[in-house]
Design an enzyme around this catalytic site. Structure first.
Site, PDB file in Angstrom:
ATOM      1  CG  HIS A 113      -2.182   0.780   0.975  1.00  0.00           C
ATOM      2  ND1 HIS A 113      -3.229   0.248   0.203  1.00  0.00           N
ATOM      3  CD2 HIS A 113      -2.637   1.964   1.353  1.00  0.00           C
ATOM      4  CE1 HIS A 113      -4.311   1.277   0.130  1.00  0.00           C
ATOM      5  NE2 HIS A 113      -3.704   2.184   0.985  1.00  0.00           N
TER       6      HIS A 113
ATOM      7  CG  ASP B 272      -8.788   6.807   8.567  1.00  0.00           C
ATOM      8  OD1 ASP B 272      -9.244   6.508   9.676  1.00  0.00           O
ATOM      9  OD2 ASP B 272      -8.594   8.059   8.021  1.00  0.00           O
TER      10      ASP B 272
ATOM     11  CD  GLU C 135      -9.783  10.229  10.405  1.00  0.00           C
ATOM     12  OE1 GLU C 135     -10.475  10.680   9.441  1.00  0.00           O
ATOM     13  OE2 GLU C 135      -9.230   9.354  10.897  1.00  0.00           O
TER      14      GLU C 135
END
Length: 533
Positions: free
Chosen positions: A107, A174, A286
């Site tokens: 990633h 997340d 957030e």
């Protein structure tokens, strides 16, 4: 059938047969032996786990970002951490050392997990989801629960295994389909970081394979220099094969709230108020930038009903850009719902969102933590997941966040026709351990800004140019930002990035990876360490 007696054969013959067997295993993959790898690799017990064929190496030639491409000469699929250590020891002792990169879920954005001409270690081969690679336990006096998780394990698997014991890690990212070793090599941040710190602040112990091939267990008390160096160290000092991670009792439910603001000053002031309240406020904070079109192209907008989306779009069209504060209250039983309602009512009374623009959902704890996966499924179904991702993540000091808003959110990004969320939320510096390699701005409160945009019309270079414009604006205005998941092209930029930690970082490299074998894709140490003084 009786096995033939080979005791009369000379040892040299047996060694030769062993070598030929390994040669058939590897060269039989129908590819010439790569010139960047020493052929002595064939003599190792792990030779059969080394893949050379183009089909194998092609899958490890790029990453989630789809911005960089570089083929390794080979891929190692280890069955145990010892196999990785054997590979590193061989490279370190060879007159022809080669680069090695550990790859988890791939990633990274700009080729950080690539190993051009070297060997990529496919960490998944150690066993995603294997029960023996995720183990929950505790220490007495005082009672402390923890989970030992392999560096290759996905956080979603760690979550499911710990929940069997009514426990869960305290700090998250997340997106949960990332590996333990991958996030701990960066920091691991999300909306819980203001309270518990990043994931690297919630680790008790690590097993690490250094750039010399040493297998070392380290912690706050044992080999603490390696422990602190590896956490946030971008893979430069060792490969994480196990992490001991702090646990807490897991909630069952989450009251999930989104509040809309038309003025950034009110939005940021309320975020800062909420993170200062600690246990009396939200458990997660957030925020994001919303524009008219992003309510359609941003998968995070699935939180809103169609009616509410239209309502918010109207507000965004009127103001050009609006802001969404996102919060969550955790609780354990449905019977506590009325108390959560009361707490939420009192909290909202203190906040300055647009009247009539408070939206709530009640979801399971797992559903909340795994919320991004729903967006992934949606994007995959539309063919929008495996596209270029020219992301930019930076930490901006609180004292300059309003300047950043004017110059970037209301300047460079207007109009913004890209796909993907723009995240904005504050964190607290004293929740980060200063001895760790990760760097943050020199203010107690700083903002994480994540431009998580996708290029769906072959416009990734335009988006990347816009990223350069944002960084250029910060430099011109003297905004002392720090990149998260950093990418730099020169040693001078890396030295500036690490600041006062740079000398320690270089010394750690000399101590634990003196031949600069590990994580070459970061491009921090691209030549002899004697050049990095």
């Amino acid at each position: 059938m009786a096995l033939p007696n080979i005791s009369h054969l000379p040892p040299s013959f047996i060694v030769a047969v062993s070598l030929v067997t390994s040669l058939i295993s590897i060269v039989g993959q129908l590819r010439p032996w790569p010139p960047t790898l020493p052929q002595g690799l064939l003599t190792l017990d792990i030779a059969g786990e080394v893949l050379l064929d183009p089909d194998a190496t092609a899958g490890f030639s790029t990453d989630f970002g789809c911005l960089a491409r570089a083929a390794p000469a080979a891929v190692l699929r280890p069955s145990a951490p010892d196999d990785i250590a054997a590979l590193v020891r061989f490279s370190y002792s060879s007159p022809q050392p080669f680069a090695i990169a550990a790859r988890g879920h791939g990633h990274s954005i700009r080729g950080q997990a690539l190993a051009p001409g070297g060997v990529v270690v496919d960490m998944a081969s150690l066993g995603h989801g294997r029960a023996d690679r995720i183990s929950v336990s505790f220490d007495n006096a005082p009672l402390v629960w923890y989970v030992d998780a392999g560096g290759e394990q996905l956080w979603i698997d760690v979550l499911h295994e710990t929940l069997k014991h009514g426990l869960a890690p305290r700090s998250w990212t997340d997106y949960l389909y990332l590996t333990v070793g991958g996030t701990l090599s960066n920091a691991g941040v999300s909306g819980q970081a203001f309270r518990h710190g990043p994931q690297i602040s919630n680790v008790y112990e690590l097993d690490v394979i250094t750039g010399k091939g040493e297998m070392i267990t380290c912690s706050h008390e044992n080999k603490s220099d390696l422990f602190y160096g590896v956490l946030g160290g971008l893979g430069q000092f060792g490969i994480i094969t196990r992490a001991r991670i702090a646990l807490e009792p897991a909630p069952q439910r989450v009251r999930w709230v989104r509040l809309i603001y038309t003025h950034f000053v009110s939005f940021s002031r309320d975020q800062e108020l909420l993170i200062s309240m600690m246990d009396q406020g939200f458990d997660y904070v957030e925020g994001s930038l919303l524009m008219d079109h992003t309510l359609i192209t941003n998968w995070r907008s699935s939180f809103f009903s169609k009616t509410n989306s239209e309502k918010i779009r109207g507000l965004a069209a009127e103001f050009g850009a609006i802001y969404c504060l996102e919060g969550a209250v955790y609780y354990h039983e449905l019977a506590m719902a009325s108390r959560v309602d009361q707490k939420l009512h009192l909290l909202l009374q203190r906040l300055s969102f647009v009247p009539g623009f408070a939206f709530t959902n009640d979801v399971s704890y797992v559903g909340f933590l795994d919320r991004v996966h729903d967006g992934e499924v949606k994007l995959r179904s539309m063919g929008l997941w495996e596209v270029p991702h020219p992301w930019l993540n930076i930490f901006v000091p609180k004292s300059r966040i309003q300047d950043f808003e004017v110059g970037v959110f209301k300047g460079i990004l207007m109009p913004n026709n890209s796909t993907g969320p723009v995240l904005i939320y504050p964190m607290i510096k004293n929740k980060w351990h200063d001895e760790m390699s990760a760097v943050t701005p020199d203010e107690e409160v700083f903002y994480s800004i994540g431009l998580l945009r996708s290029a769906i019309t072959d416009d990734w270079q335009d988006l990347d140019n816009q990223n350069d414009d944002i960084l250029g604006f910060c430099h011109r205005e003297g905004i002392q930002f720090k990149q998260y998941m950093p990418h730099y092209a020169s040693q001078r930029d890396w030295k500036n990035h690490f600041g006062r930690k740079w000398d320690t970082f270089v010394e750690m490299k000399r101590r634990y990876d003196p031949k600069a074998l590990l994580s070459p894709g970061q491009r921090i140490f691209t030549s002899s360490l004697t050049d990095h003084v």
